[in-house]
Enzyme design. Structure first.
Site, short mmCIF file in Angstrom:
data_model
loop_
_atom_site.label_atom_id
_atom_site.label_comp_id
_atom_site.label_asym_id
_atom_site.label_seq_id
_atom_site.Cartn_x
_atom_site.Cartn_y
_atom_site.Cartn_z
N THR A 7 0.82 -1.22 0.00
CA THR A 7 0.00 0.00 0.00
C THR A 7 0.85 1.27 0.00
O THR A 7 0.60 2.20 -0.77
CB THR A 7 -0.87 0.01 1.29
OG1 THR A 7 -1.38 -1.29 1.48
CG2 THR A 7 -1.98 1.00 1.20
N VAL A 8 1.85 1.30 0.87
CA VAL A 8 2.64 2.53 1.00
C VAL A 8 3.62 2.67 -0.17
O VAL A 8 3.82 3.77 -0.71
CB VAL A 8 3.40 2.55 2.36
CG1 VAL A 8 4.23 3.82 2.49
CG2 VAL A 8 2.42 2.45 3.52
N GLY A 56 -2.50 4.30 6.32
CA GLY A 56 -3.06 4.38 4.97
C GLY A 56 -1.97 4.75 3.98
O GLY A 56 -1.01 5.45 4.33
N LYS A 84 6.39 2.37 18.12
CA LYS A 84 6.36 3.81 17.83
C LYS A 84 6.69 4.62 19.09
O LYS A 84 7.38 5.63 19.02
CB LYS A 84 4.98 4.20 17.29
CG LYS A 84 4.69 3.60 15.91
CD LYS A 84 3.23 3.71 15.55
CE LYS A 84 2.93 3.17 14.16
NZ LYS A 84 1.50 3.02 13.90
N VAL A 127 6.28 6.64 12.40
CA VAL A 127 5.39 6.93 13.54
C VAL A 127 4.24 7.83 13.08
O VAL A 127 4.46 8.89 12.49
CB VAL A 127 6.15 7.64 14.69
CG1 VAL A 127 5.19 7.94 15.85
CG2 VAL A 127 7.31 6.80 15.17
N ARG A 182 8.87 -8.32 -4.82
CA ARG A 182 8.79 -9.78 -4.94
C ARG A 182 7.59 -10.21 -5.76
O ARG A 182 7.55 -11.28 -6.30
CB ARG A 182 8.74 -10.42 -3.55
CG ARG A 182 10.13 -10.65 -2.98
CD ARG A 182 10.07 -11.09 -1.55
NE ARG A 182 9.49 -10.03 -0.72
CZ ARG A 182 9.28 -10.14 0.58
NH1 ARG A 182 9.56 -11.26 1.19
NH2 ARG A 182 8.76 -9.14 1.27
N ARG A 183 6.55 -9.33 -5.82
CA ARG A 183 5.40 -9.69 -6.64
C ARG A 183 5.11 -8.57 -7.64
O ARG A 183 5.59 -7.45 -7.48
CB ARG A 183 4.18 -9.97 -5.76
CG ARG A 183 3.70 -8.80 -4.98
CD ARG A 183 2.86 -9.25 -3.80
NE ARG A 183 2.75 -8.21 -2.81
CZ ARG A 183 1.72 -7.40 -2.68
NH1 ARG A 183 0.69 -7.52 -3.48
NH2 ARG A 183 1.69 -6.47 -1.74
N ASP A 219 2.67 -2.64 17.79
CA ASP A 219 2.95 -1.55 16.84
C ASP A 219 3.06 -0.21 17.58
O ASP A 219 3.99 0.56 17.35
CB ASP A 219 1.84 -1.51 15.78
CG ASP A 219 2.05 -0.41 14.75
OD1 ASP A 219 2.84 -0.63 13.82
OD2 ASP A 219 1.43 0.66 14.90
N LYS A 222 8.70 0.89 11.53
CA LYS A 222 8.84 1.18 12.97
C LYS A 222 9.42 0.00 13.75
O LYS A 222 10.18 0.18 14.70
CB LYS A 222 7.52 1.61 13.58
CG LYS A 222 6.34 0.68 13.32
CD LYS A 222 5.53 1.17 12.17
CE LYS A 222 4.65 0.09 11.61
NZ LYS A 222 3.42 0.59 11.05
N1 HSE Z 1 -0.79 -0.43 11.05
C1 HSE Z 1 -0.34 0.87 11.39
C2 HSE Z 1 -1.49 1.61 12.06
C3 HSE Z 1 0.10 1.57 10.15
O1 HSE Z 1 -2.62 1.18 11.95
O2 HSE Z 1 -1.24 2.61 12.71
C4 HSE Z 1 0.79 2.88 10.38
O3 HSE Z 1 1.97 2.71 11.12
#
Ligand code: HSE
Length: 432
Positions: A15-16, A302, A205, A132, A47-48, A201, A105
């Site tokens: 996505t990013v 996102g 951060k 972050v 890779r894809r 996650d 992160k």
């Molecule tokens: N999965 C992470 C979130 C993406 O929902 O914050 C951004 O770091």
């Protein structure tokens, strides 16, 4: 455009990665003008295949290490994620004298101390703004814009998926699993969303923010961690009835005893700014000695929002190819560890939900067990029993107490034998 182009290798086309390539190709004139030189994607490591996606003139390699070795790449953008291939890739690219931009992160939290030292020694930049709070420019705010402040506290909502799930559950009564699927479809959640749900996650951060804010080395194991999976719809409802919202917060606070680092669901009074940050939005509140309180809010996850931060770092590399100073504000060797305050000693107000046998004397016994430990009750509400249940739920809000003290009180209450198995214990933060 003056000077030679900055040649960009993008590794990882999730996505990013795709959103980053889109900005660099579709907004080419704007970003190049701001960078002061042409920004050209010369190599994509994937890779894809995304047959329908335009990579411009870029060469495409299946082996991402080819991008790190490519003499036609000046800056390697790592958007693979994880701490395996991404770690080897960045080390190789630094060895090859390339600048690095990453959104990773987990990698920065786990290996940042090593990678920043390597980057400094090699004289290359390592940008990690996107690691972050997605699109919020929090790294630059802490490192540069607030460099004249001693930072006492950084606190905020730093996982977009978690905030999206809690918001949808509390405002629309949606089921956890259903909202998580939507967060995955929208590109908010990690490939394996476990880290979004269990607090890992946010803990990664928070380690990064605390290192920047307090000048301490990164410590991936530092934060005390509790995820949104511990929050039930019942508690979201009761919190709302009491005038609170439940948010998953990361809190890094510095005091004379050391540093407290914690991520956990938290009740916040509904009139507070952080309580109103909903959906995928993140917000980070920084308390600086000179400026006072600064709050930055924006999309925390996102593709396009995160790519905004990735591209800002690429532009920064182009503007300052001789370096912008150490990645953490201080040279890696000058970061100094401070004692971490154990979880049990961290005090806060508390939300406690119990179910008790509805019999004379039970409530007074519970309040005595709390009073015996110096815990003062701010409010106590007894709810109607659920149909078919003999026990009644009670919800307590307490004044400040250390975690070890409230846990001891709860254990004593449970041992008393007049309580059911239904139980919840959540911290309350009023930020007063
Ligand atoms: N999965 C992470 C979130 C993406 O929902 O914050 C951004 O770091």
């Amino acid at each position: 455009m003056s000077g030679e182009a900055l040649r960009i290798g993008v590794c990882g086309v999730g996505t990013v990665g795709l959103a980053t390539i889109d900005i660099l190709l579709l907004q080419s004139a704007m970003v190049s003008a701001r960078a002061g030189k042409d920004l050209k994607v010369t190599h994509v490591g994937a890779r894809r295949d995304h047959a329908d996606h335009d990579y411009g003139d870029a060469r495409v390699s299946r082996d991402v290490m080819d991008v790190a070795r490519d003499p036609e790449v000046d800056v390697l953008v790592e958007l693979i994620g994880g701490t395996g291939v991404a770690h080897d890739l960045i080390k190789l690219a630094i060895e090859q004298g390339k600048h690095i931009v990453t959104a990773n992160k987990a990698l920065i939290a786990e290996h940042g101390n090593e990678l920043f030292a390597l980057a400094e020694a090699a004289g290359v930049q390592l940008g990690f703004e996107a690691s972050v709070a997605g699109g919020i420019p929090i790294i630059k705010a802490l490192r540069e814009s607030m460099a004249a402040n001693e930072v006492k506290q950084v606190a905020g909502i730093i996982n977009g998926t978690g905030n999206f799930i809690l918001t949808e559950m509390s405002s629309k009564g949606r089921a956890f699993g259903d909202v998580l699927c939507e967060a995955q479809a929208l590109g908010y959640a990690e490939a394996d969303p476990t880290f979004d749900i269990d607090g890992t996650d946010a803990a990664h951060k928070l380690s990064i923010l605390a290192s920047l804010a307090f000048g301490i080395p990164l410590n991936i194991d530092g934060p005390v961690k509790q995820g949104i999976d511990t929050v039930t719809p019942t508690d979201l409802d009761y919190a709302a009835e009491l005038g609170y919202r439940v948010k998953h917060l990361g809190i890094a606070r510095q005091s004379k005893n050391g540093v407290e680092l914690r991520v956990h669901p938290t009740l916040i009074p509904e009139h507070k700014q952080l309580a109103t940050v909903d959906g995928v939005m993140n917000a980070v509140m920084i308390s600086g000695s000179a400026v006072g309180e600064v709050v930055l809010a924006g999309p925390g996850a996102g593709g396009p929002a995160t790519a905004s931060s990735v591209c800002a770092d690429i532009i920064e590399v182009a503007r300052h190819s001789n370096g912008t100073g150490p990645a953490m504000g201080l040279p890696a060797a000058e970061l100094n560890a401070k004692p971490l305050i154990p979880s049990g000693e961290i005090a806060s107000e508390w939300y406690v939900r119990l179910s008790i046998v509805d019999r004379p004397g039970v409530m007074s016994h519970i309040t005595k067990l709390l009073a015996d430990r110096g815990i003062s009750i701010e409010s106590l509400v007894q709810k109607a029993p659920e149909s078919g249940r003999s026990e009644v739920p009670i919800v307590l809000l307490t004044h400040m107490a250390a975690e070890s003290v409230i846990i001891d009180a709860v254990e004593a209450i449970k041992a008393f034998g007049e309580v059911g198995t239904e139980f919840a214990l959540l911290r309350v933060e009023t930020f007063e």
